[in-house]
Design an enzyme around this catalytic site. Structure first.
Site, mmCIF file in Angstrom:
data_model
loop_
_atom_site.group_PDB
_atom_site.id
_atom_site.type_symbol
_atom_site.label_atom_id
_atom_site.label_comp_id
_atom_site.label_asym_id
_atom_site.label_seq_id
_atom_site.Cartn_x
_atom_site.Cartn_y
_atom_site.Cartn_z
ATOM 1 N N SER A 24 0.834 -1.194 0.000
ATOM 2 C CA SER A 24 0.000 0.000 0.000
ATOM 3 C C SER A 24 0.879 1.258 0.000
ATOM 4 O O SER A 24 1.647 1.468 -0.938
ATOM 5 C CB SER A 24 -0.970 -0.053 1.181
ATOM 6 O OG SER A 24 -1.989 0.890 1.046
ATOM 7 N N ASP B 138 -10.376 -3.458 -4.654
ATOM 8 C CA ASP B 138 -9.467 -2.502 -4.028
ATOM 9 C C ASP B 138 -9.453 -1.230 -4.867
ATOM 10 O O ASP B 138 -9.164 -1.280 -6.066
ATOM 11 C CB ASP B 138 -8.068 -3.120 -3.971
ATOM 12 C CG ASP B 138 -7.042 -2.245 -3.272
ATOM 13 O OD1 ASP B 138 -7.369 -1.105 -2.891
ATOM 14 O OD2 ASP B 138 -5.896 -2.710 -3.123
ATOM 15 N N HIS C 253 -7.932 -5.269 -0.582
ATOM 16 C CA HIS C 253 -6.783 -4.601 0.017
ATOM 17 C C HIS C 253 -6.492 -5.229 1.379
ATOM 18 O O HIS C 253 -7.406 -5.668 2.083
ATOM 19 C CB HIS C 253 -7.096 -3.113 0.184
ATOM 20 C CG HIS C 253 -5.892 -2.267 0.390
ATOM 21 N ND1 HIS C 253 -5.054 -1.894 -0.632
ATOM 22 C CD2 HIS C 253 -5.369 -1.709 1.515
ATOM 23 C CE1 HIS C 253 -4.075 -1.152 -0.159
ATOM 24 N NE2 HIS C 253 -4.249 -1.023 1.143
#
Length: 360
Positions: A205, A299, A329
Site C-alpha cells: 500500500s 481494491d 486490500h
C-alpha cells in the site's frame, strides 16, 4: 494532461478542502455521499475475514481523527479473528526471530530485523520492507505477517522499516525516512549476516509506493541498486477516473473515501500531490530493477498497480503485474486463512526466489 494525485486522494476540486493541521485530533474532511456502486463479491474465505471487522467494533476510518483511527481494529486483527475461528494459532511463527534497532534519532525511526532462527553459514539475502497504513495509521506490529513469511520462506533477513507518521510529520517525512533506512541497511546489513549484493525492496500500500520511490532514490543517488522490487497494491496514480476508484469505491477494508482521508492528513498543500514520489506514474521510471506488482481485485488501488506496471513497461523496465480475484486490500498478510492471499504470497515468493537465484 494527467490529473493531480490529489484528485485520487481528495476526490474533489483542488480548492474544496484544506489539508489538516499537524494535530492527531484534527477533524476529518467532509465525507462525500457514497457511491451506489457495489464492489464485486469477495471470495467466501475473504468475506469471513471482512465480517470480523464490525464484530470487533471497527468504525469507518474516514469519519475519525487520526488518534482514534490508530486504535481501531485493523485488517490484521480481523485476520487473527478468522484464524481463531479455524482453531489456528495467532502467535508469531517462532521460526523467525526479531530485533528492533534505530536508524535515526526520532523514536519512530527504527526497524524490526526479521531473521530465520538459528541462521548460520553464508550471508543471507536482504529485503527492505515498508508497511502500509496511508502514512497515517498502522505500524510494524500491524504488518508483521508478510515480513515474517518472507524471512522464513526465503531464508532471508527482512528489515521492516518504521517511519514517522502524519499528520505529526507530513510529506515528505515518510519518504525521507524510507531513503535514510535504505542507506542504513546498506551500511549495516553485513553485521546482521546479510548480503547486500542480494537485496530487494518490498512494501504494501503506502509502503508499496515507498519501495518504488526508494528504488528511484537509489538510482538517482548512485547507491547500490536492489535486485528486485516487490510492490503490493501500491499508491501510484494521480487520476480520479481510474476504474478501481469507482468499482471499488465502497470496498472494505479500504474504500475511496479513505484515500481522501489519508491525503487530508498526509499533505501540507495541494502542490504536494504533484510530487513524483507520490504520483509514481509521472516519475522518471527508466532503469529501475525488475519489478513485481501484486494487486487485489476488490481494491480502489487496483488500477494504481495496473497503470504503474504499464508506465514502467513503456520505458523498458521488466515488470510483472498480477491482480488476484476475489480478494481485497490488505489481503497479503492473510495467507493462513484466505486462499487468494496464499496464492499471492507464493507468486511473490517465487519471483523473489528467481531474483535471488534460489533454486528450491
Amino acid at each position: 494532461m494527467k490529473l493531480l494525485f490529489a484528485a485520487a486522494l481528495i476526490g474533489t476540486s483542488a480548492t474544496a478542502i484544506a489539508q489538516s493541521t499537524n494535530s492527531t485530533n484534527a477533524p476529518p474532511p467532509p465525507v462525500s455521499k457514497p457511491s451506489a456502486t457495489q464492489p464485486p463479491a469477495a471470495a467466501a474465505d475473504m468475506q469471513v475475514v471482512l465480517d470480523q471487522l464490525p464484530r470487533l467494533g471497527a468504525k469507518p476510518i474516514e469519519t475519525l481523527t487520526p488518534v482514534k483511527a490508530r486504535i481501531q481494529p485493523s485488517a490484521a486483527d480481523a485476520a487473527h479473528a478468522a484464524m481463531r475461528l479455524k482453531g489456528l494459532s495467532t502467535a508469531p511463527d517462532p521460526a523467525v526471530t526479531t530485533q528492533d534497532l534505530p536508524y535515526g534519532s526520532d523514536p519512530m525511526q527504527f526497524a524490526r530485523i526479521y531473521k530465520p532462527a538459528g541462521a548460520t553459514g553464508a550471508p543471507m539475502p536482504v529485503i527492505v520492507y515498508y508497511h502500509g497504513g496511508g502514512w497515517v495509521i498502522a505500524d510494524v506490529n500491524t504488518y508483521d505477517a508478510a515480513p515474517r513469511l518472507l524471512s522464513k520462506q526465503l531464508n532471508a533477513i527482512v528489515v521492516s522499516v518504521e517511519y514517522r507518521h502524519a499528520p505529526e510529520f507530513k510529506f515528505p517525512a515518510q519518504h525521507d525516512d524510507a531513503f535514510a533506512a535504505y542507506r542504513w541497511v546498506l551500511q549495516n546489513a553485513a553485521s546482521w549476516g546479510g548480503d547486500t549484493a542480494k537485496l530487494a525492496l518490498s512494501g504494501e500500500s503506502a509502503g508499496g509506493n515507498l519501495a518504488v520511490a526508494t528504488a528511484i532514490y537509489a538510482r538517482d543517488n548512485n547507491l547500490a541498486k536492489p535486485l528486485h522490487i516487490l510492490s503490493v497494491y501500491p499508491i501510484a496514480n494521480s487520476s480520479m477516473d481510474l476504474p478501481s476508484r469507482k468499482d471499488s469505491a465502497n470496498a472494505k477494508p479500504l474504500n475511496t473515501a479513505m484515500l481522501k482521508w489519508f491525503g487530508h492528513y498526509y499533505t501540507t498543500s495541494m502542490a504536494d500531490m504533484q510530487d513524483p514520489r507520490l504520483n509514481l506514474v509521472g516519475a522518471n521510471l527508466r532503469g529501475l530493477p525488475p519489478t513485481t506488482i501484486v494487486n487485489a481485485q476488490i481494491d480502489p488501488l487496483r488500477s494504481d498497480g495496473e497503470t504503474l506496471a504499464a508506465a514502467m513497461k513503456s520505458v523498458g523496465d521488466k515488470v510483472e503485474q498480477r491482480t488476484f480475484p476475489g480478494v481485497t486490500h490488505e489481503m497479503f498478510g492473510m495467507g493462513a486463512v484466505v486462499r487468494g492471499a496464499y496464492d499471492a504470497n507464493m507468486y511473490a515468493i517465487g519471483r523473489l526466489k528467481v531474483a535471488f537465484g534460489i533454486r528450491n
